[in-house]
Design a protein around this motif. Structure first.
Motif, short mmCIF file in Angstrom:
data_model
loop_
_atom_site.label_atom_id
_atom_site.label_comp_id
_atom_site.label_asym_id
_atom_site.label_seq_id
_atom_site.Cartn_x
_atom_site.Cartn_y
_atom_site.Cartn_z
N THR A 96 11.55 4.93 -6.97
CA THR A 96 10.21 5.56 -6.38
C THR A 96 10.23 5.59 -5.03
OG1 THR A 96 8.11 4.35 -6.41
CG2 THR A 96 9.50 3.01 -6.94
N ALA A 97 8.91 6.42 -4.72
CA ALA A 97 8.32 6.13 -2.98
C ALA A 97 8.57 5.14 -2.84
CB ALA A 97 7.91 7.54 -2.91
N ASP A 98 7.19 4.87 -3.35
CA ASP A 98 6.94 3.69 -2.87
C ASP A 98 6.96 2.23 -3.57
OD1 ASP A 98 5.12 1.42 -1.44
OD2 ASP A 98 3.33 2.65 -1.11
N PRO A 99 8.19 1.82 -3.40
CA PRO A 99 9.02 0.43 -4.48
C PRO A 99 8.10 -0.96 -4.31
CG PRO A 99 9.90 0.97 -2.67
CD PRO A 99 9.26 2.33 -2.48
N TYR A 100 7.03 -1.15 -2.63
CA TYR A 100 6.19 -1.85 -2.97
C TYR A 100 4.68 -1.90 -3.11
CZ TYR A 100 8.76 -3.34 1.12
OH TYR A 100 10.40 -4.00 1.94
N LYS A 101 4.35 -0.03 -3.29
CA LYS A 101 3.07 -0.59 -4.16
C LYS A 101 3.60 -1.01 -5.95
CE LYS A 101 -0.53 2.79 -5.34
NZ LYS A 101 -0.91 4.37 -5.48
N ALA A 102 4.68 -0.05 -6.78
CA ALA A 102 4.79 -0.36 -7.64
C ALA A 102 5.11 -1.64 -7.89
CB ALA A 102 6.25 0.29 -8.26
N LEU A 124 1.98 -3.66 -7.93
CA LEU A 124 1.10 -3.32 -9.54
C LEU A 124 1.32 -3.85 -10.82
CD1 LEU A 124 1.19 0.67 -9.29
CD2 LEU A 124 -0.79 -1.04 -9.51
N VAL A 125 3.33 -4.08 -9.99
CA VAL A 125 3.92 -5.00 -11.54
C VAL A 125 3.18 -6.42 -11.49
CG1 VAL A 125 5.74 -5.93 -12.72
CG2 VAL A 125 6.30 -3.30 -11.73
N ALA A 162 -5.43 -5.67 -16.19
CA ALA A 162 -3.78 -5.34 -16.89
C ALA A 162 -3.38 -3.52 -16.76
CB ALA A 162 -3.05 -6.34 -17.15
N ALA A 163 -4.04 -3.53 -17.74
CA ALA A 163 -4.24 -2.62 -18.30
C ALA A 163 -4.64 -1.45 -17.09
CB ALA A 163 -4.94 -1.89 -19.55
N GLY A 164 -5.52 -1.33 -16.16
CA GLY A 164 -5.47 -0.26 -15.34
C GLY A 164 -4.33 -0.98 -14.12
N ALA A 165 -4.15 -1.72 -14.20
CA ALA A 165 -3.15 -1.50 -13.33
C ALA A 165 -1.68 -1.01 -13.55
CB ALA A 165 -2.49 -3.11 -12.68
#
Length: 167
Positions: free
Chosen positions: A3-9, A12-13, A32-35
């Motif tokens: 992923t281009a932005d692992p910190y964002k991913a 989100l997790v 949780a579903a939105g994230a």
């Protein structure tokens, strides 16, 4: 491809897991579903190549992650993306959902949480590592983002860890 932005991913997790651990009310499950939807949309957009439109902003995001403890200068970041400061600010916000200042704060807090979980560094050492020379200011910012102080966060993580995880 990663992923281009692992910190964002990662954020989100982490948000999904926090929501799921909180309770099973409709509001929490919706959050949780939105994230989860946001994470899947990010991954799908990157897979489809739509992240190329983000390239200058992705370059800045990478720079920010690699220079987490460095002071942030909006004009310097705008130059890095080859945009005027005002255009850069608007573009950055539209692609990340955050102002540069808020994005950097959240990046730093995500890294601080990782360090609090995975290291025995003091709060002051972690504050410095993520760009806050004043540990009291860092603690106020951390509490604002996470709802607890860094020490409380670490204590809760250690309380939740099973005996096997502590060993």
């Amino acid at each position: 491809a990663p992923t281009a932005d692992p910190y964002k991913a990662f954020g989100l997790v982490e948000s999904i897991c926090d929501d799921m651990a909180r309770d099973e009310t409709s509001a929490t499950l919706t959050a949780a579903a939105g994230a989860a939807w946001n994470l899947l949309a990010q991954l799908a957009a990157e897979r489809d190549g739509r992240s190329t439109a983000r390239e200058p902003i992705t370059l800045v995001q990478t720079y920010l992650r690699e220079h987490l403890a460095s002071p942030v200068s909006l004009p310097a970041l705008a130059r890095l993306a080859d945009f005027s400061p005002s255009h850069f600010s608007a573009r950055f916000r539209s692609l990340t959902g955050f102002s540069v200042t808020e994005y950097v704060k959240r990046l730093r807090m995500a890294r601080a949480r990782q360090l609090l979980i995975t290291s025995d560094h003091t709060v002051a050492e972690i504050a410095t590592a993520v760009g806050y020379p004043d540990s009291f200011y860092f603690s106020r910012q951390f509490r604002g983002v996470n709802g607890v102080s860094p020490r409380e966060f670490r204590a809760r993580v250690h309380e939740e860890a099973s005996p096997e995880q502590r060993a």
